[in-house]
Structure formats: C-alpha cells, structure tokens
Design a protein around this motif. Structure first.
Motif, mmCIF file in Angstrom:
data_model
loop_
_atom_site.group_PDB
_atom_site.id
_atom_site.type_symbol
_atom_site.label_atom_id
_atom_site.label_comp_id
_atom_site.label_asym_id
_atom_site.label_seq_id
_atom_site.Cartn_x
_atom_site.Cartn_y
_atom_site.Cartn_z
ATOM 1 N N ASP A 106 0.014 2.351 4.216
ATOM 2 C CA ASP A 106 1.240 1.556 4.068
ATOM 3 C C ASP A 106 1.970 1.828 2.755
ATOM 4 N N THR A 107 1.272 2.352 1.737
ATOM 5 C CA THR A 107 1.920 2.620 0.449
ATOM 6 C C THR A 107 1.830 4.087 0.041
ATOM 7 N N VAL A 132 -9.846 2.692 -14.065
ATOM 8 C CA VAL A 132 -9.169 3.178 -12.862
ATOM 9 C C VAL A 132 -7.743 3.539 -13.268
ATOM 10 N N VAL A 133 -7.272 4.708 -12.828
ATOM 11 C CA VAL A 133 -5.867 5.098 -13.015
ATOM 12 C C VAL A 133 -5.187 5.036 -11.646
ATOM 13 N N VAL A 134 -4.317 4.044 -11.475
ATOM 14 C CA VAL A 134 -3.621 3.900 -10.199
ATOM 15 C C VAL A 134 -2.201 4.447 -10.358
ATOM 16 N N VAL A 135 -1.774 5.263 -9.386
ATOM 17 C CA VAL A 135 -0.459 5.920 -9.451
ATOM 18 C C VAL A 135 0.509 5.204 -8.510
ATOM 19 N N HIS A 136 1.749 5.039 -8.966
ATOM 20 C CA HIS A 136 2.829 4.496 -8.113
ATOM 21 C C HIS A 136 3.684 5.677 -7.680
ATOM 22 N N LEU A 137 3.299 6.278 -6.548
ATOM 23 C CA LEU A 137 3.834 7.582 -6.177
ATOM 24 C C LEU A 137 5.254 7.502 -5.627
ATOM 25 N N TYR A 138 6.075 8.455 -6.047
ATOM 26 C CA TYR A 138 7.459 8.550 -5.567
ATOM 27 C C TYR A 138 8.225 7.249 -5.768
ATOM 28 N N GLY A 139 7.780 6.434 -6.725
ATOM 29 C CA GLY A 139 8.487 5.192 -7.013
ATOM 30 C C GLY A 139 8.140 4.043 -6.099
ATOM 31 N N GLN A 140 7.069 4.175 -5.331
ATOM 32 C CA GLN A 140 6.561 3.097 -4.463
ATOM 33 C C GLN A 140 5.345 2.472 -5.151
ATOM 34 N N CYS A 141 5.364 1.156 -5.322
ATOM 35 C CA CYS A 141 4.233 0.503 -5.990
ATOM 36 C C CYS A 141 2.983 0.526 -5.122
ATOM 37 N N ALA A 142 1.848 0.684 -5.773
ATOM 38 C CA ALA A 142 0.567 0.432 -5.113
ATOM 39 C C ALA A 142 0.434 -1.078 -4.908
ATOM 40 N N ASP A 143 -0.470 -1.484 -4.043
ATOM 41 C CA ASP A 143 -0.686 -2.917 -3.780
ATOM 42 C C ASP A 143 -1.532 -3.484 -4.926
ATOM 43 N N MET A 144 -0.863 -4.005 -5.950
ATOM 44 C CA MET A 144 -1.538 -4.274 -7.217
ATOM 45 C C MET A 144 -2.457 -5.492 -7.218
ATOM 46 N N ASP A 145 -2.101 -6.579 -6.508
ATOM 47 C CA ASP A 145 -2.937 -7.792 -6.614
ATOM 48 C C ASP A 145 -4.417 -7.501 -6.330
ATOM 49 N N LYS A 171 6.427 -7.594 -6.315
ATOM 50 C CA LYS A 171 6.526 -9.063 -6.340
ATOM 51 C C LYS A 171 7.247 -9.550 -7.604
ATOM 52 N N GLY A 172 8.346 -8.890 -7.921
ATOM 53 C CA GLY A 172 9.198 -9.344 -9.019
ATOM 54 C C GLY A 172 8.824 -8.808 -10.390
ATOM 55 N N ALA A 281 6.627 -0.471 1.231
ATOM 56 C CA ALA A 281 5.813 -1.684 1.371
ATOM 57 C C ALA A 281 6.478 -2.789 0.560
ATOM 58 N N THR A 282 6.613 -3.972 1.162
ATOM 59 C CA THR A 282 7.264 -5.077 0.447
ATOM 60 C C THR A 282 6.244 -6.122 -0.010
ATOM 61 N N PHE A 283 5.007 -6.053 0.505
ATOM 62 C CA PHE A 283 3.938 -6.980 0.096
ATOM 63 C C PHE A 283 4.369 -8.435 0.330
ATOM 64 N N ASP A 284 5.093 -8.673 1.427
ATOM 65 C CA ASP A 284 5.555 -10.020 1.786
ATOM 66 C C ASP A 284 6.337 -10.679 0.658
ATOM 67 N N SER A 285 7.073 -9.895 -0.095
ATOM 68 C CA SER A 285 7.868 -10.476 -1.174
ATOM 69 C C SER A 285 9.223 -9.784 -1.181
ATOM 70 N N ASP A 286 10.314 -10.582 -1.167
ATOM 71 C CA ASP A 286 11.630 -9.925 -1.215
ATOM 72 C C ASP A 286 11.956 -9.492 -2.643
ATOM 73 N N GLU A 287 11.000 -9.678 -3.554
ATOM 74 C CA GLU A 287 11.187 -9.175 -4.917
ATOM 75 C C GLU A 287 10.394 -7.902 -5.179
ATOM 76 N N SER A 288 9.933 -7.249 -4.112
ATOM 77 C CA SER A 288 9.330 -5.921 -4.277
ATOM 78 C C SER A 288 10.399 -4.878 -3.987
ATOM 79 N N ARG A 289 10.354 -3.770 -4.720
ATOM 80 C CA ARG A 289 11.383 -2.745 -4.536
ATOM 81 C C ARG A 289 10.839 -1.391 -4.974
#
Ligand SMILES: *Cc1c(COP(=O)(O)O)cnc(C)c1O
Length: 396
Positions: A106-107, A132-145, A171-172, A281-289
C-alpha cells in the motif's frame, strides 16, 4: 530533434539569485554564515521540529546521524530494501551491517507488520538492531505509527530517510519528524535543490549539538586547534543555503505542481490495460499527503503488451528520460552477502515499475508528448473483440 524532457530537473524560483548575490555582496562565501543559520531555522519551522542542521548532502546527513547516535562496528541497522543506495552506504561507512527489509504493497515503503514481527523475533534471539532506517520513497510516507511503536517497544533508534519526501505529510505531521533523526536531500533532482545539499532534523538537543561539532572537523572550543574526536567537513556552504532559502519559499507550489503532473498522467493513461499508478496511502487521515516527487507506474507486461524497459527505450528514442524503479538493495552486488527480511514485493516493484518525467516545470505540451509516447508503447494482446473485428474485416 525535439527538446529533451528530463525526469526531474531543477526548477528555480524568483528569489534564489538575489539571495546568492547577497552572499557575494556580504562576502559570506563559506560553510558558515547568515543564510546557513536562516535556512536551518526556516526548515525547522516548516517541518515543525526543534533542530535542523544544514549539511553538504543527504548522504552526509545519514552518516552524521549514525555517528552521533553512536552506531558502529558490530551493530546491525535495518533499512528499507527498495531505495537508493545512499540509504544504506553510510551504514557501512561506520562499520555497521545493513539488513534489508521488504516493502508493503500500500505504500511501497517498509512493511510495518513485517518489521514488528521481525523485531519481536530478534528480541527473542537477542539480535536486535541498534537502529532502523525507514525511507519515504518517491515522496510517499511510510506507515509511521506502527513503525514508531515497534521501534520504541524494543528500544531501537529510528532514522527517517526523507530525502525524497520534503513536503510530504503523515497524519498532519511532516515526513522526517517521527524518528530520533530525519534528513532531507537538496540534490539537483529532488523536489527542491541547492545543487547539492542536505538537512538533518532532530528533536534531541544533544544530537543536534553533536552533529554540528562533528561536521565542522570536531574542533574543541579553544583558541588553538584541539581535537578529541574524528571530525568531518560536512557543512553546507552559505552560498548554497541562499539557494535553499529561495527554494523553500516555493516548496508548496512545487508540491502542488508535482501533484498536478501526477493527476494529468492519471487522466491521460488510466484507461490503458495493465498500467497502474503507485498508490497514495492516506492512513485514514485527510491530513496525509504524498509530495508525488516522481510519478511511478507499474506495467503488467502481458496486459500492457510491453515491459518497462521496452517502454523506457521507446521514450528514450523520443528524447524523453524515464527510469526504472530503484533496484532493491538486497539485489545489489555490493550487498550480495547481506541479510534481508523478505524482499519479494520490492523485487516485483522493481521488475514492473517505471518513473515518468515529473518535474514541477514540466509543461502540459511536454507532458502530452510523454503521454502519447506511453500510449504508443501499449501493445495489448488481441482480445476476443479485436479478433471478431478483424474476422469481420477479412470477411468483407
Ligand atoms: C537522493 C537520496 C539520498 C541521498 O541524498 P544526497 O543529497 O544525494 O546525498 C538518500 N536517500 C534517498 C532515498 C535519496 O533519494
């Protein structure tokens, strides 16, 4: 020959030249100066984090993060496998061992469930990584929570490679501000650029202080040159920070432009069989982008009728630059003896993905050229209805 269309060229605004000129006028031609300080303050305010340290590249920022967090020889660091090699190289600079973690569908970023399960397992075996090194690829956030939660539960440090993700939100909150340390890149192809540069962000006062110290040759605060630690020459120049300040002023416009480029590709290509777009992926938040740094498509070679490399060559013949999706780190010769946790999803995305020209300065006419070229490369197999038509034609 028509003009070349680049994948992600630099796009300067109106203010950069004036800010660079100011650096010349005031003779601040050095890796310190008022633009460096201001650029740090402005980025820290934009992503809403206490500290930002301007460095010579994103790679240097990750290197400094690892050194400042005390990671070194004998430590394991888990990192997203689907990424650019600079997410992993600095792990080796400090003598630690990278272990590559697969993506979620999904991400396309690190799979949080796989990570949590593997960390639980490693805790039992007493083989937990230090970080852990988590990458936000192509400008899409990983599911951080769930990623933050899994790392916190096991006392594992978290570093975010947000090199491609300045302007993206989960999520904002800004990508890069969830872990112990995050970093952005201002390389020439990124969403904003200083030609080359990077920014480390952190909420830890001591990490910021230590990175500033290490990145300026680890000089002790005395009048002569006194050194108690190995240092680095990694600060961003004041001239380039001037470019960065101008670029930051247009960042929101750049995100809007890249997202508009994505939306136009969707309009122009979505009817093609076997072609899909990287999900947002919006993670059920309209503040994800997502910032949609690059528009990435995947092609099913049977339904679409061409594989990504054939399409890439067809675009190249028309003077249009496109690129395969990052080749996963666990497939790279330099890391072939490394360990990995899964990898089949990253393999699949590499096998089917293609990045399309996505610059914020891409004109609609140029984008239409790309769309027409991708459409021309679509050669779906004859369907039942095609066959009937042809049968009818030959019967006439
Ligand atoms: C560009 C990039 C880097 C490295 O940044 P530089 O400023 O080029 O050193 C690291 N990770 C990812 C995912 C990148 O895209």
């Amino acid at each position: 020959m028509t003009a070349r269309i680049f994948l992600s060229p630099p796009h300067l605004g109106d203010d950069e030249l004036a800010l660079v000129t100011e650096a010349f006028r005031t003779n601040w031609i050095a890796p310190v100066g008022p633009h460096v300080d201001a650029f740090e303050r402005e980025i820290a305010a934009y992503v809403d984090t206490p500290h930002a340290v301007a460095l010579s590249s994103g790679t240097a920022a990750l290197h400094m993060a690892l050194v400042a967090l005390g990671i070194g020889e004998g430590d394991a660091v888990w990192v997203s496998t689907l990424t650019f090699a600079a997410s992993a190289f600095p792990i080796r600079y400090v003598g630690a061992t990278p272990v590559f973690v697969d993506s979620a569908r999904d991400t396309w970023n690190m799979d949080p469930a796989l990570l949590a399960e593997a960390l639980d397992d490693a805790a039992m075996r007493e083989t937990l990584p230090r970080a852990v090194v988590v990458v936000h690829l192509y400008g899409q956030c990983a599911d951080m929570d769930p990623i933050v939660e899994a790392c916190a539960r096991h006392g594992v440090l978290l570093i975010e490679d947000a090199a491609e993700a300045l302007g993206a939100k989960y999520k904002g909150r800004a990508a890069g501000t969830f872990g112990d340390v995050g970093f952005y890149s201002f390389n020439g192809n990124k969403i904003i650029t200083t030609s080359g540069g990077g920014m480390l962000v952190t909420r830890h006062d001591d990490v910021a202080t230590r990175v500033r110290y290490l990145a300026t040759q680890a000089r002790e605060p005395v009048s002569h040159y006194e050194h108690a630690h190995i240092g680095y020459n990694y600060r961003l120049s004041n001239v380039l920070a001037g470019i960065g300040r101008g670029q930051l002023r247009v960042l929101e416009q750049r995100v809007a432009s890249r997202r508009a480029v994505f939306a136009r590709y969707v309009d122009g290509l979505r009817d093609l069989p076997g072609l899909s777009f990287m999900p947002e992926a919006t993670f059920d938040s309209d503040e994800s982008r997502a910032n949609r740094w690059l528009t990435v498509i995947t092609l099913d070679r049977h339904d679409f009728g061409s594989d990504p490399e054939t399409v890439r060559l067809a675009l190249e013949a028309l003077n249009i630059e496109s690129r395969p999706v990052w080749k996963p780190m666990h497939q790279q010769p330099v890391f072939r003896r490394g360990d990995s946790i899964g990898g089949s999803i990253a393999d699949d995305l590499f096998a089917h993905g293609l990045c399309l020209p996505s610059g914020s300065s891409l004109t609609t006419a140029d984008q239409d050229r790309v769309i027409a070229a991708v459409r021309a490369a679509c050669r779906p197999p004859l369907t039942a209805s095609h066959r009937t038509e042809q049968g009818e034609l030959s019967a006439v």
